[in-house]
Design an enzyme around this catalytic site. Sequence first.
Site, PDB file in Angstrom:
ATOM      1  N   LYS A 151      38.515  35.499  49.716  1.00 52.01           N
ATOM      2  CA  LYS A 151      38.266  36.015  48.358  1.00 52.01           C
ATOM      3  C   LYS A 151      36.898  35.557  47.895  1.00 52.01           C
ATOM      4  CE  LYS A 151      41.693  36.668  44.997  1.00 52.01           C
ATOM      5  NZ  LYS A 151      42.785  36.133  44.173  1.00 52.01           N
TER       6      LYS A 151
HETATM    7  O1  G3P Z   1      44.734  36.626  41.799  1.00 56.66           O
HETATM    8  C1  G3P Z   1      43.957  36.806  40.685  1.00 56.66           C
HETATM    9  C2  G3P Z   1      44.590  37.428  39.475  1.00 56.66           C
HETATM   10  O2  G3P Z   1      45.708  38.167  39.782  1.00 56.66           O
HETATM   11  C3  G3P Z   1      44.676  36.517  38.289  1.00 56.66           C
HETATM   12  O3  G3P Z   1      45.520  36.981  37.260  1.00 56.66           O
HETATM   13  O4  G3P Z   1      46.784  36.586  35.191  1.00 56.66           O
HETATM   14  O5  G3P Z   1      45.049  34.902  35.917  1.00 56.66           O
HETATM   15  O6  G3P Z   1      44.367  37.121  35.041  1.00 56.66           O
HETATM   16  P1  G3P Z   1      45.435  36.355  35.779  1.00 56.66           P
END
Ligand code: G3P
Length: 219
Positions: free
Chosen positions: A87
């Site tokens: 990533k």
């Molecule tokens: O994997 C990254 C992403 O899905 C993060 O989500 O909820 O932290 O914005 P969030």
Amino acid sequence: MKLFLDTANIQEIRDGVRLGVISGVTTNPSLAASEGIGSREKYKIAVQEISDILDGPISVEVVSLDADGMVAEGREIAEWIPNPWVKIPSTAAGFEAISTLSHDGIKINQTLCFSLNQALLGAQAGSTVVSPFVGRLDDIGQQGMDLVKEIVAVFKTQNIETEVLAASIRHTLHCTMAAQAGAHIATLPYRILLQMVQHPLTDSGVARFLADWEKAGNS
Ligand code: G3P
């Protein structure tokens, strides 16, 4: 649309994978930290454990900010498990690293994507998948799912092979809409996977079938 789990919690991954509907896992430094993973070595051990549970791509994020650091980390991560997706954030250094690592044949999940232009840059650099962050755009008053739709449509028109992974999914409607938008993958927190299963008519239907069955003298 494939479903991935967005977590570094081993138990959630075991439980989710048991359902037979999960094809991959995405992690990030925040998710790792929330599991008490406080060193590179511990992150590696956790990722290897995840990889033993699931025979699918596991996304592991770099923390360097410069291209050389990202490339070095990416090459190291690529040795950890059989099916790594490194990533890399959608920054200038990130595109440089994506280009170098993808030329090495390393698969890339381009993360923190908030615009079509960032997605186009990543595709040119060689991203395997691009991850538009739906919930975080919603948080600042933009319709995050519009970005997923836009990237899917333009990549199709332009015959771009990079796939679209809807990330930052906050509720089940995001999941439904990501599928309708044509996302290739959605990555979900475990609690949302469980919510996707639920419907009150399924529960009452099961209870009624059982009651009728027992009323007829069956046990
Ligand atoms: O994997 C990254 C992403 O899905 C993060 O989500 O909820 O932290 O914005 P969030």
